[in-house]
Design a protein around this motif. Structure first.
Motif, PDB file in Angstrom:
ATOM      1  N   VAL A 198       0.818  -1.222   0.000  1.00 57.14           N
ATOM      2  CA  VAL A 198       0.000   0.000   0.000  1.00 57.14           C
ATOM      3  C   VAL A 198       0.852   1.273   0.000  1.00 57.14           C
ATOM      4  O   VAL A 198       0.563   2.204  -0.760  1.00 57.14           O
ATOM      5  N   PRO A 199       1.924   1.391   0.836  1.00 57.12           N
ATOM      6  CA  PRO A 199       2.668   2.654   0.853  1.00 57.12           C
ATOM      7  C   PRO A 199       3.220   3.072  -0.502  1.00 57.12           C
ATOM      8  O   PRO A 199       3.307   4.264  -0.785  1.00 57.12           O
ATOM      9  N   TRP A 257       1.793   2.546  -3.476  1.00 57.67           N
ATOM     10  CA  TRP A 257       0.680   3.146  -4.202  1.00 57.67           C
ATOM     11  C   TRP A 257       0.276   4.483  -3.575  1.00 57.67           C
ATOM     12  O   TRP A 257      -0.062   5.442  -4.280  1.00 57.67           O
ATOM     13  N   VAL A 258       0.312   4.540  -2.238  1.00 59.69           N
ATOM     14  CA  VAL A 258      -0.057   5.783  -1.546  1.00 59.69           C
ATOM     15  C   VAL A 258       0.916   6.903  -1.887  1.00 59.69           C
ATOM     16  O   VAL A 258       0.522   8.042  -2.124  1.00 59.69           O
ATOM     17  N   ALA A 291      -4.933  -4.296  -1.353  1.00 62.91           N
ATOM     18  CA  ALA A 291      -3.934  -3.249  -1.155  1.00 62.91           C
ATOM     19  C   ALA A 291      -4.196  -2.047  -2.056  1.00 62.91           C
ATOM     20  O   ALA A 291      -4.106  -0.895  -1.619  1.00 62.91           O
ATOM     21  N   LEU A 292      -4.536  -2.292  -3.304  1.00 62.97           N
ATOM     22  CA  LEU A 292      -4.833  -1.193  -4.227  1.00 62.97           C
ATOM     23  C   LEU A 292      -6.065  -0.408  -3.775  1.00 62.97           C
ATOM     24  O   LEU A 292      -6.088   0.828  -3.813  1.00 62.97           O
ATOM     25  N   ALA A 303      -5.221   1.727  -0.769  1.00 67.42           N
ATOM     26  CA  ALA A 303      -4.440   2.904  -1.135  1.00 67.42           C
ATOM     27  C   ALA A 303      -5.359   4.035  -1.592  1.00 67.42           C
ATOM     28  O   ALA A 303      -5.202   5.187  -1.186  1.00 67.42           O
ATOM     29  N   SER A 333       1.798   9.654   3.529  1.00 76.42           N
ATOM     30  CA  SER A 333       2.920   8.741   3.311  1.00 76.42           C
ATOM     31  C   SER A 333       3.700   8.486   4.591  1.00 76.42           C
ATOM     32  O   SER A 333       4.224   7.394   4.810  1.00 76.42           O
ATOM     33  N   ILE A 386       1.400   6.017   6.807  1.00 73.17           N
ATOM     34  CA  ILE A 386       1.365   4.645   6.338  1.00 73.17           C
ATOM     35  C   ILE A 386       2.685   3.931   6.594  1.00 73.17           C
ATOM     36  O   ILE A 386       2.717   2.732   6.873  1.00 73.17           O
TER      37      ILE A 386
END
Length: 282
Positions: A99-100, A102-103, A152-153, A156, A229, A232
């Motif tokens: 996730v991070p 994508w974030v 996860a996507l 995000a 960011s 996360i």
């Protein structure tokens, strides 16, 4: 530091929710579980808002944004519950920690957050820790891994939209609309053939409901206090913690790679929180 404090509350909530979901896996329909969670959440939040004498928190002018957030979160939450039943807990959380990345990309594109060298280093170290734990290869290309990547996507997108919402909305409002929007979604997907939980299931069902609220309230508070960011990246600490829990409760092996990966994630957190103090002029 206050953002980190709220994130620690979120980590504790997510870990307890994972244990409760694992205990219920195969015993209750996942859409029914999400519907019950939303029902409990609505009742509790209405009580809380009236107790603190702020019933206006139930109103919003950004319904479309709440709808966008919760469609993605609903898909992500369902995928997460499926993944809990297919993979060891440490692997579930490890894949979720893509996730991070994508974030970081989405926060730069949609929120205008700067991508600094320090943030890139933190995410790189964190993802390196995930890679060490999962030992990437063909064995990862299974249903559980794919389901968790979808989760996860979706998470995000959820985090990015949450950051936008929290510029104008109270955290309780965000959590309230999460339960309000996701209740009809989950009830519709559950269908008409409902089966009420057995008595032994109810403590775990209530645990899922309460930790769902506390986890997202803590996330919302931390998003108000720091860049998304940064927030996360702190969540990486969840992986070594859940690895120990999986070993303790479910005899899941706690490999050396999990420990080493956890160390890399700790270094990622330290890199992301490090601040160079300006020199003192005498």
């Amino acid at each position: 530091m206050r953002a980190i404090f709220w994130m620690l509350g979120s980590i504790a909530s997510f870990c307890l929710m994972a244990v409760a979901a694992r205990e219920l896996d195969g015993h209750i329909d996942k859409f029914e579980l999400l519907a019950i969670r939303s029902t409990v959440g609505i009742i509790l939040l209405v009580i809380i808002m009236n107790v603190i004498k702020r019933p206006t928190l139930m109103y919003t002018k950004r319904m479309n944004t709440h709808l966008l957030r919760n469609v993605f979160h609903f898909i992500g939450q369902f995928s997460w519950l499926v993944g809990i039943g297919l993979l060891p807990l440490a692997q579930v959380f490890a894949i979720e920690f893509t996730v991070p990345l994508w974030v970081l990309i989405m926060a730069s594109l949609f929120l205008g957050e700067a991508i600094t060298k320090r943030k890139v280093l933190a995410v790189a170290l964190g993802l390196a820790g995930v890679a060490v734990i999962l030992k990437p290869g063909m064995q990862m290309l299974n249903t559980g891994a794919i389901v968790m990547l979808i989760a996860a996507l979706c998470f995000a997108v959820t985090f990015i939209v949450s950051k936008s919402l929290l510029t104008t909305e109270h955290p309780l409002t965000v959590v309230f609309y999460m339960t309000l929007i996701q209740l009809p979604l989950s009830a519709l997907m559950a269908g008409a053939d409902w089966t009420m939980p057995q008595p032994w299931m109810w403590p775990w069902v209530i645990a899922v409901a309460l930790t769902g609220l506390s986890a997202h309230y803590c996330l919302a508070k931390s998003f108000q206090l720091a860049d998304v960011s940064v927030v996360i990246s702190v969540d990486f600490l969840r992986l070594p913690i859940i690895g120990v829990i999986g070993m303790w409760l479910y005899n899941e092996p706690l490999e050396v790679t999990v420990i080493f990966g956890g160390v890399l994630m700790l270094l990622a957190n330290l890199a992301n929180q490090w601040r160079i103090k300006p020199p003192t002029i005498l």
